[in-house]
Design an enzyme around this catalytic site. Structure first.
Site, PDB file in Angstrom:
ATOM      1  N   SER A  10      21.209  17.854 -22.626  1.00  0.00           N
ATOM      2  CA  SER A  10      21.005  17.592 -24.053  1.00  0.00           C
ATOM      3  C   SER A  10      22.236  16.940 -24.655  1.00  0.00           C
ATOM      4  O   SER A  10      23.360  17.087 -24.141  1.00  0.00           O
ATOM      5  CB  SER A  10      20.713  18.902 -24.796  1.00  0.00           C
ATOM      6  OG  SER A  10      19.576  19.508 -24.250  1.00  0.00           O
TER       7      SER A  10
HETATM    8  C1  SAM Z   1      16.651  19.538 -22.287  1.00  0.00           C
HETATM    9  S1  SAM Z   1      16.472  20.269 -20.716  1.00  0.00           S
HETATM   10  C2  SAM Z   1      17.650  21.574 -20.731  1.00  0.00           C
HETATM   11  C3  SAM Z   1      19.056  21.147 -21.028  1.00  0.00           C
HETATM   12  C4  SAM Z   1      20.090  22.166 -20.709  1.00  0.00           C
HETATM   13  N1  SAM Z   1      19.927  23.378 -21.487  1.00  0.00           N
HETATM   14  C5  SAM Z   1      21.510  21.626 -20.861  1.00  0.00           C
HETATM   15  O1  SAM Z   1      22.427  22.392 -20.612  1.00  0.00           O
HETATM   16  O2  SAM Z   1      21.722  20.472 -21.212  1.00  0.00           O
HETATM   17  C6  SAM Z   1      14.952  21.171 -20.881  1.00  0.00           C
HETATM   18  C7  SAM Z   1      14.574  21.957 -19.669  1.00  0.00           C
HETATM   19  O3  SAM Z   1      13.517  22.835 -20.024  1.00  0.00           O
HETATM   20  C8  SAM Z   1      12.805  23.090 -18.827  1.00  0.00           C
HETATM   21  N2  SAM Z   1      11.515  23.708 -19.142  1.00  0.00           N
HETATM   22  C9  SAM Z   1      10.408  23.116 -19.640  1.00  0.00           C
HETATM   23  N3  SAM Z   1       9.420  24.012 -19.760  1.00  0.00           N
HETATM   24  C10 SAM Z   1       9.897  25.201 -19.336  1.00  0.00           C
HETATM   25  C11 SAM Z   1       9.334  26.499 -19.217  1.00  0.00           C
HETATM   26  N4  SAM Z   1       8.080  26.749 -19.568  1.00  0.00           N
HETATM   27  N5  SAM Z   1      10.127  27.487 -18.726  1.00  0.00           N
HETATM   28  C12 SAM Z   1      11.409  27.233 -18.361  1.00  0.00           C
HETATM   29  N6  SAM Z   1      11.978  26.020 -18.445  1.00  0.00           N
HETATM   30  C13 SAM Z   1      11.245  25.009 -18.937  1.00  0.00           C
HETATM   31  C14 SAM Z   1      12.704  21.720 -18.186  1.00  0.00           C
HETATM   32  O4  SAM Z   1      12.440  21.822 -16.788  1.00  0.00           O
HETATM   33  C15 SAM Z   1      14.074  21.134 -18.507  1.00  0.00           C
HETATM   34  O5  SAM Z   1      14.954  21.252 -17.415  1.00  0.00           O
END
Ligand code: SAM
Length: 401
Positions: A77
């Site tokens: 992000s």
């Molecule tokens: C924007 S990224 C995370 C960025 C991260 N927090 C960072 O440190 O930059 C969003 C993440 O949410 C995960 N995600 C989407 N749906 C999800 C779910 N139902 N449960 C867990 N993770 C999920 C995706 O696989 C993705 O890796």
């Protein structure tokens, strides 16, 4: 360490110091602990494939994984948004924190905030993402952060309850597990999508439900798995899309396309246009048949659709007509006046409804932070209260002050 390694570290240190200063200047960082965390965690170690200047750019995400159509499933992000959300979360030393959506960097920042007595767990639905986060965390010296592979819809019960839960994917709903796994005075920070617009909302526990303490517009990759949003989309023509998550809204692609072919009609409210975040929330809650109109830059540049549709604009949709917000400069008062562009046989009736809302908002609610957002879990009530939106696990209700 080689000479190149040494200069990379020096460059990264300098870029990180610049990033922290800029995050301060832009009011994304407002507290000393968050500044200290950003100053110490080596962000580039969590984006080893990216050029250093991209890794340290305030507003850029770094791609991690895409789907077969090239859409991002996972990104690191943007630093600006991470700072805003960590300030919203108000994390203290010793806390137990769950991060939903992994990458490693944000979890490392959280580990800095909770210190050695705190516990950080990060969960992701995607094995590749979890494995990558694990490697980066270990490599950067954050081996104590726990990584979990699961769909967060069901929560992560092993370490619950949590003082803070921070969700880092756009959530359409709030599943019961997230509330159940919060401590009595816990806080959930979640990018919640309401009628197509996502806001990072800091919610505190309020009895069985949640009450907002702050909200900020945010953009995130969508939640996958059980909790994924179910939206209908009408692709009107190249670069123009109308979408909605409200089952009651008619989306007749052919008729709406024909409507766009009729001459555009403009209607002006006489009311001020500003504070677009609050205004859009108000509109989406009150329009009788609300959708979201998106248009590509090419279509906007061609003058066919207004600029307001570039990031998506609330639209009022009937079987054969569509109306949406626009604005123009107000030479008498300075600033802008809000207005409506409408197409189709019912253009005037739709514009009339839309204009009433623009005026009512400007008269009664035009104030930064005017909304308090509640999440009331449970089955759907027989009649939906005014100012609220039905979700699968409860309702989102907004009050204005
Ligand atoms: C924007 S990224 C995370 C960025 C991260 N927090 C960072 O440190 O930059 C969003 C993440 O949410 C995960 N995600 C989407 N749906 C999800 C779910 N139902 N449960 C867990 N993770 C999920 C995706 O696989 C993705 O890796």
């Amino acid at each position: 360490m080689t000479a190149t390694d040494n200069s990379t570290v020096r460059d990264a240190d300098a870029l990180r110091a610049d990033m922290v200063r800029a995050l301060h200047d832009q009011d994304a960082i407002t507290s000393e602990p968050v500044a200290a965390a950003f100053a110490v965690v080596p962000r580039h170690r969590f984006a080893p494939e990216a050029p250093l200047d991209l890794a340290y750019d305030l507003h850029s995400t770094v791609p991690v994984k895409k789907d077969e159509n090239g859409l991002n499933l996972s990104v690191m992000s943007a630093a600006h948004l991470q700072a805003v959300m960590l300030e919203q979360a108000d994390i203290k030393p010793g806390m137990k924190v769950l991060e939903i959506g992994s990458g490693g960097y944000n979890a490392a920042l959280i580990q800095e905030l909770v210190g050695n007595d705190g516990v950080v767990t990060t969960v992701d639905i995607d094995r590749d993402v979890v494995d990558r986060a694990r490697r980066c965390l270990d490599d950067a010296g954050y081996g104590q952060v726990k990584t979990v592979l699961a769909d967060a819809e069901a929560g992560v019960p092993d370490d619950a309850p949590y003082d803070r839960i921070i969700v880092t994917a756009a959530a359409w709903d709030i599943p019961p597990s997230w509330i159940k796994e919060l401590t009595g005075n816990g806080r959930l920070v979640v990018p919640l999508t309401v009628r197509g617009t996502t806001r990072s909302i800091a919610f505190d526990r309020d009895g069985e439900g949640l009450i907002s303490r702050s909200y900020r517009l945010a953009r995130f990759v969508p939640m996958q798995g059980e909790g994924a949003a179910k939206e209908r989309k009408a692709l009107l023509r190249d670069g123009v899309v109308v979408q909605t998550d409200d089952e009651r809204v008619p989306l007749n692609t052919k008729a709406l396309n024909q409507a766009l072919d009729t001459p555009r009609r403009e209607f002006w409210s006489g009311a001020a246009y500003d504070l677009p975040d609050e205004l859009e929330l108000y509109l989406t809650l009150h329009l009788s048949s609300a959708a979201r109109l998106h248009a590509s830059k090419e279509i906007v540049d061609s003058g066919f659709v207004e600029t307001s549709a570039l990031l998506g604009v609330p639209a009022l949709v009937s079987e054969d007509s569509i109306a949406y917000r626009t604005r123009r400069e107000n030479e008498d008062t300075g600033g802008f006046e809000s207005g409506v562009v409408a197409h189709g046989p019912q253009a005037e009736a739709l514009a009339d409804e839309y204009l009433k809302l623009l005026r009512r908002w400007a008269e009664n609610h035009r104030c930064r932070g005017a909304a308090t957002i509640r999440f009331l879990p449970g089955p759907a009530p027989s009649t939906l209260p005014e100012n609220s939106v039905l979700k699968r696990h409860g309702i989102v209700a907004v009050s204005w002050h």
